[in-house]
Motif scaffolding. Structure first.
Motif, PDB file in Angstrom:
ATOM      1  N   ALA A  85       0.831  -1.204   0.000  1.00  0.00           N
ATOM      2  CA  ALA A  85       0.000   0.000   0.000  1.00  0.00           C
ATOM      3  C   ALA A  85       0.866   1.255   0.000  1.00  0.00           C
ATOM      4  N   ARG A  86       1.952   1.246   0.762  1.00  0.00           N
ATOM      5  CA  ARG A  86       2.869   2.401   0.795  1.00  0.00           C
ATOM      6  C   ARG A  86       3.383   2.686  -0.613  1.00  0.00           C
ATOM      7  N   ASP A  87       3.815   1.632  -1.314  1.00  0.00           N
ATOM      8  CA  ASP A  87       4.320   1.816  -2.673  1.00  0.00           C
ATOM      9  C   ASP A  87       3.221   2.316  -3.612  1.00  0.00           C
ATOM     10  N   ALA A  88       1.994   1.821  -3.433  1.00  0.00           N
ATOM     11  CA  ALA A  88       0.882   2.241  -4.294  1.00  0.00           C
ATOM     12  C   ALA A  88       0.551   3.722  -4.086  1.00  0.00           C
ATOM     13  N   ILE A  89       0.493   4.154  -2.833  1.00  0.00           N
ATOM     14  CA  ILE A  89       0.207   5.575  -2.554  1.00  0.00           C
ATOM     15  C   ILE A  89       1.328   6.443  -3.096  1.00  0.00           C
ATOM     16  N   ASN A  90       2.578   6.046  -2.839  1.00  0.00           N
ATOM     17  CA  ASN A  90       3.716   6.821  -3.343  1.00  0.00           C
ATOM     18  C   ASN A  90       3.712   6.898  -4.867  1.00  0.00           C
ATOM     19  N   ALA A  91       3.407   5.788  -5.532  1.00  0.00           N
ATOM     20  CA  ALA A  91       3.401   5.784  -6.994  1.00  0.00           C
ATOM     21  C   ALA A  91       2.312   6.708  -7.537  1.00  0.00           C
ATOM     22  N   LYS A  92       1.110   6.579  -7.018  1.00  0.00           N
ATOM     23  CA  LYS A  92      -0.008   7.354  -7.564  1.00  0.00           C
ATOM     24  C   LYS A  92       0.118   8.843  -7.242  1.00  0.00           C
ATOM     25  N   LEU A  93       0.339   9.180  -5.978  1.00  0.00           N
ATOM     26  CA  LEU A  93       0.450  10.605  -5.627  1.00  0.00           C
ATOM     27  C   LEU A  93       1.701  11.222  -6.237  1.00  0.00           C
ATOM     28  N   GLY A  94       2.791  10.478  -6.238  1.00  0.00           N
ATOM     29  CA  GLY A  94       4.024  10.990  -6.847  1.00  0.00           C
ATOM     30  C   GLY A  94       3.829  11.291  -8.320  1.00  0.00           C
ATOM     31  N   ALA A  95       3.181  10.375  -9.040  1.00  0.00           N
ATOM     32  CA  ALA A  95       2.923  10.586 -10.463  1.00  0.00           C
ATOM     33  C   ALA A  95       2.012  11.797 -10.674  1.00  0.00           C
ATOM     34  N   TYR A  96       0.995  11.929  -9.830  1.00  0.00           N
ATOM     35  CA  TYR A  96       0.082  13.053  -9.981  1.00  0.00           C
ATOM     36  C   TYR A  96       0.790  14.385  -9.715  1.00  0.00           C
ATOM     37  N   LEU A  97       1.608  14.432  -8.695  1.00  0.00           N
ATOM     38  CA  LEU A  97       2.314  15.683  -8.401  1.00  0.00           C
ATOM     39  C   LEU A  97       3.303  16.034  -9.514  1.00  0.00           C
ATOM     40  N   ARG A  98       3.950  15.037 -10.107  1.00  0.00           N
ATOM     41  CA  ARG A  98       4.838  15.304 -11.244  1.00  0.00           C
ATOM     42  C   ARG A  98       4.036  15.811 -12.440  1.00  0.00           C
ATOM     43  N   TYR A  99       2.865  15.228 -12.672  1.00  0.00           N
ATOM     44  CA  TYR A  99       1.977  15.661 -13.745  1.00  0.00           C
ATOM     45  C   TYR A  99       1.569  17.128 -13.543  1.00  0.00           C
ATOM     46  N   ARG A 100       1.170  17.477 -12.322  1.00  0.00           N
ATOM     47  CA  ARG A 100       0.781  18.867 -12.032  1.00  0.00           C
ATOM     48  C   ARG A 100       1.941  19.817 -12.268  1.00  0.00           C
ATOM     49  N   GLU A 101       3.112  19.441 -11.794  1.00  0.00           N
ATOM     50  CA  GLU A 101       4.292  20.295 -11.949  1.00  0.00           C
ATOM     51  C   GLU A 101       4.627  20.488 -13.430  1.00  0.00           C
ATOM     52  N   ALA A 102       4.560  19.419 -14.207  1.00  0.00           N
ATOM     53  CA  ALA A 102       4.838  19.527 -15.642  1.00  0.00           C
ATOM     54  C   ALA A 102       3.831  20.461 -16.315  1.00  0.00           C
ATOM     55  N   GLY A 103       2.577  20.386 -15.909  1.00  0.00           N
ATOM     56  CA  GLY A 103       1.560  21.271 -16.459  1.00  0.00           C
ATOM     57  C   GLY A 103       1.815  22.722 -16.114  1.00  0.00           C
ATOM     58  N   ARG A 104       2.232  22.979 -14.874  1.00  0.00           N
ATOM     59  CA  ARG A 104       2.529  24.361 -14.464  1.00  0.00           C
ATOM     60  C   ARG A 104       3.718  24.907 -15.245  1.00  0.00           C
ATOM     61  N   GLN A 105       4.722  24.082 -15.438  1.00  0.00           N
ATOM     62  CA  GLN A 105       5.898  24.536 -16.183  1.00  0.00           C
ATOM     63  C   GLN A 105       5.546  24.795 -17.646  1.00  0.00           C
ATOM     64  N   ALA A 106       4.655  23.975 -18.195  1.00  0.00           N
ATOM     65  CA  ALA A 106       4.264  24.135 -19.598  1.00  0.00           C
ATOM     66  C   ALA A 106       3.549  25.459 -19.843  1.00  0.00           C
ATOM     67  N   ILE A 107       2.826  25.955 -18.823  1.00  0.00           N
ATOM     68  CA  ILE A 107       2.132  27.233 -19.024  1.00  0.00           C
ATOM     69  C   ILE A 107       2.884  28.401 -18.368  1.00  0.00           C
ATOM     70  N   GLY A 108       4.104  28.126 -17.906  1.00  0.00           N
ATOM     71  CA  GLY A 108       4.952  29.198 -17.421  1.00  0.00           C
ATOM     72  C   GLY A 108       4.829  29.520 -15.952  1.00  0.00           C
ATOM     73  N   GLU A 109       4.045  28.768 -15.180  1.00  0.00           N
ATOM     74  CA  GLU A 109       3.917  29.049 -13.750  1.00  0.00           C
ATOM     75  C   GLU A 109       5.166  28.676 -12.976  1.00  0.00           C
ATOM     76  N   GLY A 110       5.917  27.699 -13.443  1.00  0.00           N
ATOM     77  CA  GLY A 110       7.083  27.235 -12.695  1.00  0.00           C
ATOM     78  C   GLY A 110       8.324  28.030 -13.007  1.00  0.00           C
ATOM     79  N   ALA A 111       8.263  28.926 -13.958  1.00  0.00           N
ATOM     80  CA  ALA A 111       9.452  29.683 -14.363  1.00  0.00           C
ATOM     81  C   ALA A 111       9.706  30.850 -13.460  1.00  0.00           C
TER      82      ALA A 111
END
Length: 111
Positions: A85-111
């Motif tokens: 379960a620890r690995d499942a939560i880490n995989a899913k939330l980690g992937a989602y947070l990376r997805y959000r960050e990539a989206g923010r960078q794509a529209i210039g929020e992370g710059a």
């Protein structure tokens, strides 16, 4: 002030300053009433027949996708002793947070 949510049916955090919730239902109710916390510490196994911490992680993702509100610096830790379960939560939330960050960078929020 950082808002920290501790999801566990039995244990307590090792320091003060946490909001302790004992079930997924209580955690969801808290978020609906107060908004996203900045940090969540997850247990997974919350009692026989009860929704698990991984279900709350899934709900947090879905709620953010539907309505937004997850802090840009949202962080978490999985203190569950259940390694699968620890690995499942880490995989899913980690992937989602990376997805959000990539989206923010794509529209210039992370710059």
């Amino acid at each position: 002030m950082m808002v920290r949510l501790f999801l566990d049916d039995e244990r307590f955090p090792s320091e003060d300053g946490w909001i302790v919730v004992r079930s997924v239902a209580a955690a969801r109710t808290w978020v609906e009433a107060n908004g996203f916390p900045d940090y969540v510490s997850f247990d997974n196994d919350l009692g026989d027949g009860q929704p698990e911490g991984r279900h709350f992680a899934d709900w947090l993702i879905e709620r953010d996708l539907d309505r937004g509100g997850m802090p840009s610096a949202f962080a978490y830790y999985v203190h569950s002793q259940n390694p699968v379960a620890r690995d499942a939560i880490n995989a899913k939330l980690g992937a989602y947070l990376r997805y959000r960050e990539a989206g923010r960078q794509a529209i210039g929020e992370g710059a």
